[in-house]
Design an enzyme around this catalytic site. Sequence first.
Site, PDB file in Angstrom:
ATOM      1  N   LYS A 263       1.116  -1.367  -0.212  1.00  8.71           N
ATOM      2  CA  LYS A 263       0.236   0.122   0.122  1.00  8.71           C
ATOM      3  C   LYS A 263       0.846   1.166   0.117  1.00  8.71           C
ATOM      4  O   LYS A 263       1.374   1.619   1.400  1.00  8.71           O
ATOM      5  CB  LYS A 263      -1.243  -0.035   1.237  1.00  8.71           C
ATOM      6  CG  LYS A 263      -1.885   0.787   1.295  1.00  8.71           C
ATOM      7  CD  LYS A 263      -2.546   0.650   2.530  1.00  8.71           C
ATOM      8  CE  LYS A 263      -3.988   1.573   2.234  1.00  8.71           C
ATOM      9  NZ  LYS A 263      -3.756   3.017   2.173  1.00  8.71           N
ATOM     10  N   PHE A 352      -1.364   0.833 -11.087  1.00  9.39           N
ATOM     11  CA  PHE A 352      -1.846  -0.460 -10.065  1.00  9.39           C
ATOM     12  C   PHE A 352      -3.263  -0.935 -10.526  1.00  9.39           C
ATOM     13  O   PHE A 352      -3.396  -1.984 -10.713  1.00  9.39           O
ATOM     14  CB  PHE A 352      -2.544  -0.363  -8.752  1.00  9.39           C
ATOM     15  CG  PHE A 352      -2.750   0.172  -8.109  1.00  9.39           C
ATOM     16  CD1 PHE A 352      -4.073   0.466  -7.964  1.00  9.39           C
ATOM     17  CD2 PHE A 352      -2.057   1.626  -6.887  1.00  9.39           C
ATOM     18  CE1 PHE A 352      -4.955   2.056  -7.904  1.00  9.39           C
ATOM     19  CE2 PHE A 352      -3.327   2.385  -6.312  1.00  9.39           C
ATOM     20  CZ  PHE A 352      -3.992   2.639  -6.387  1.00  9.39           C
TER      21      PHE A 352
HETATM   22  P1  ATP Z   1      -6.228   5.372   3.526  1.00 14.03           P
HETATM   23  O1  ATP Z   1      -6.388   6.975   4.156  1.00 14.03           O
HETATM   24  O2  ATP Z   1      -5.784   3.595   4.048  1.00 14.03           O
HETATM   25  O3  ATP Z   1      -5.243   5.350   2.292  1.00 14.03           O
HETATM   26  P2  ATP Z   1      -8.900   6.206   1.486  1.00 14.03           P
HETATM   27  O4  ATP Z   1      -9.961   5.985   2.359  1.00 14.03           O
HETATM   28  O5  ATP Z   1      -7.719   7.373   1.310  1.00 14.03           O
HETATM   29  O6  ATP Z   1      -7.913   5.371   3.171  1.00 14.03           O
HETATM   30  P3  ATP Z   1      -9.232   2.984   0.613  1.00 14.03           P
HETATM   31  O7  ATP Z   1      -9.883   2.973  -0.575  1.00 14.03           O
HETATM   32  O8  ATP Z   1     -10.022   2.843   2.125  1.00 14.03           O
HETATM   33  O9  ATP Z   1      -8.905   4.988   0.942  1.00 14.03           O
HETATM   34  O10 ATP Z   1      -7.586   3.008   0.455  1.00 14.03           O
HETATM   35  C1  ATP Z   1      -7.070   2.372  -0.862  1.00 14.03           C
HETATM   36  C2  ATP Z   1      -6.462   3.653  -0.637  1.00 14.03           C
HETATM   37  O11 ATP Z   1      -5.017   3.494  -0.835  1.00 14.03           O
HETATM   38  C3  ATP Z   1      -6.548   3.995  -2.228  1.00 14.03           C
HETATM   39  O12 ATP Z   1      -7.132   5.031  -2.260  1.00 14.03           O
HETATM   40  C4  ATP Z   1      -4.826   4.506  -2.971  1.00 14.03           C
HETATM   41  O13 ATP Z   1      -4.674   6.205  -2.238  1.00 14.03           O
HETATM   42  C5  ATP Z   1      -3.553   3.488  -1.920  1.00 14.03           C
HETATM   43  N1  ATP Z   1      -3.419   2.692  -2.387  1.00 14.03           N
HETATM   44  C6  ATP Z   1      -1.708   2.618  -2.334  1.00 14.03           C
HETATM   45  N2  ATP Z   1      -1.583   1.430  -2.993  1.00 14.03           N
HETATM   46  C7  ATP Z   1      -2.752   1.075  -3.240  1.00 14.03           C
HETATM   47  C8  ATP Z   1      -2.829  -0.258  -4.441  1.00 14.03           C
HETATM   48  N3  ATP Z   1      -1.390  -1.346  -4.480  1.00 14.03           N
HETATM   49  N4  ATP Z   1      -3.639  -0.688  -5.011  1.00 14.03           N
HETATM   50  C9  ATP Z   1      -4.872   0.373  -4.327  1.00 14.03           C
HETATM   51  N5  ATP Z   1      -4.764   1.169  -3.215  1.00 14.03           N
HETATM   52  C10 ATP Z   1      -3.798   1.706  -3.375  1.00 14.03           C
END
Ligand code: ATP
Length: 616
Positions: A263, A352
């Site tokens: 991530k 990705f």
């Molecule tokens: P967080 O603060 O955990 O990033 P969020 O609400 O912004 O939460 P989520 O969809 O819950 O976003 O978590 C996925 C987020 O992680 C994506 O929006 C992206 O920005 C980030 N990310 C980083 N690496 C990856 C990956 N390999 N695949 C998907 N998302 C990724």
Amino acid sequence: AVDGGGNNSVGGEDIKFSVMLSLFQWIQKSKSSAKKRSKFRKFIDTFCRKPQDNFAAMRLILPGLDRERGSYGLKEHVLATCLIDALAMSRESDDARRLLNWRKGGPKTGSNAGNFSLVAAEVLQRRQGMASAGLTIKELNDFLDHLASSENRAEKTSILSDLIRKTNAQEMKWIIMIILKDLKLGISEKSIFHEFHPDAEDLFNVTCDLKLVCEKLRDRSQRHKRQDIEVGKPVRPQLALRVSNASAAWKKLYGKEVVVECKFDGDRIQIHKNNSELNFFSRNFLDHQEYAHGMSDVITQNILADKCILDGEMLVWDASINRFAEFGSNQEIAKAAREGLDSDRQLCYVAFDILYVGDTSVIHRSLKERQEILQKVVKPIKGRLEILVPNGGLNAHLLSGEPCWSIIARSVDDVDKFFKGTVENRDEGIVLKDLTSKWEPSDRSGKWLKLKPDYVRPGSDLDVLIIGGYYGSGRHGGEVAQFLVGLAEPPAPNTYPRRFISFCRVGTGVSDEERNTIVARLKPYFRKYEYPKQAPPTFYQVTNNAKERPDVWVESPEKSIIVSITSDIRTIRTEVFAAPYSLRFPRIDKVRYDKPWHECLDVQSFVDLVHSTNGS
Ligand code: ATP
């Protein structure tokens, strides 16, 4: 007369803003979601008679989704100064102080503290009449257009002053909430969309265009053919569901073919390429053209398709250490690229996923197929443009010794090992994805799962001293809700520390009750900090950074309380606080009433701890 032309603020000529205000009050007052929805429906059916009325009204109900006008550049503090000038008030007056100190509550602000629009309404009530001057929503939208396009504070002030003349205090209160893009109506955007038209949410998800949604979906009884994504229009991203550990993740995806990815901790950016035209859409649909300076050549030369949409993360690659730089430097590096400055650090896009290629959307294909397409379309360039596709299982990666960002997981053990590897590497965590899944806009149903190592203790307790406090907003308004904590300056042998160095700001981790107890204990020793009139106490070493500046100091360290804090395992270099490092996402683990103030961790021990954890 109505024209359907290019002017955004068309529609709403016959709808008084006072009517909309009653709608807002009704929705806010109603307890049940069904009631809230039916009020909204009634309003649309009764008052939005012309097709253009829908957008004129919807952009005021969902101000956070309206992209037709730019940003107002008015957060609470600037808005407060503009209102003070628009009302021709002295900056020293009680009401001006109330507005400027809206979080703490100025003289007699009482329960409104922490809610800017309520504080403003209270001030306006003393200056505006009760009668509505009959402002229409068309007129209000015109005002808001001007406010967004005006370039300086003086212009904004003069527009606000006109607006104040044409409204009463209640109307102004809601207008301020519209400007701040938070109406606190207690109804979700999903419900509003659903009530507006059964296909509204779907159409918004693939276009992020509220105006288009209102124009295309005029008739609730006519269903709209599902629209696919298009190059040039931002799509709401597929999201990840949080899980608490590897086995929970494995259970959820049981029997599926699973890819586990690192991530990355940057900015989620969709790159839309239409020949040489590029957009860099962020999660809130803004086009970050500042990334074009560092990235446009790399992208145009290495994406082998005229048209495509990539989904990924924008990061900074640090060539001197051969790894991604810590979160938060994207803007600085984008600026350096614009100014042509040479640096070891450069923007790097990690793709990705791929959502569109050539002339078709591929979101309905499986992730496995999309990854194959991604490999064909994007030529990776180390440290500039990377693609995230698995190259086999965990063992293959362990053998290759190459940095490992993506694997096919064959067991819960693989997931666990990969996760631990990211923790050691101080990455943000992992994302698990079902390889058979489609990419779905705005979906957080569990096709993607995220596992983060937040709040892992960095080896030992961090016992720090509360040295200041910050007033809260919302339900914490008017009371100290967060603390500024400090590390001790290393004392001479067998003496108590004499100075404390500001370290980080922390508010979470304790219940409201525990926080109230801390605040009650410290209250007699809180001293208001009137910046810049007063200097900070000499026994605290602090910076001059506005982000650090507390609202109150604890009058002397001996009177204060030690708290144990934990955080995300990563520390960050900081200029906000006086200590060289600060913590990401710190939270209070325990309040140490049992520990005397002088047993506070000292800054040298903390720095040693950071270096030993970093291996540097
Ligand atoms: P967080 O603060 O955990 O990033 P969020 O609400 O912004 O939460 P989520 O969809 O819950 O976003 O978590 C996925 C987020 O992680 C994506 O929006 C992206 O920005 C980030 N990310 C980083 N690496 C990856 C990956 N390999 N695949 C998907 N998302 C990724």
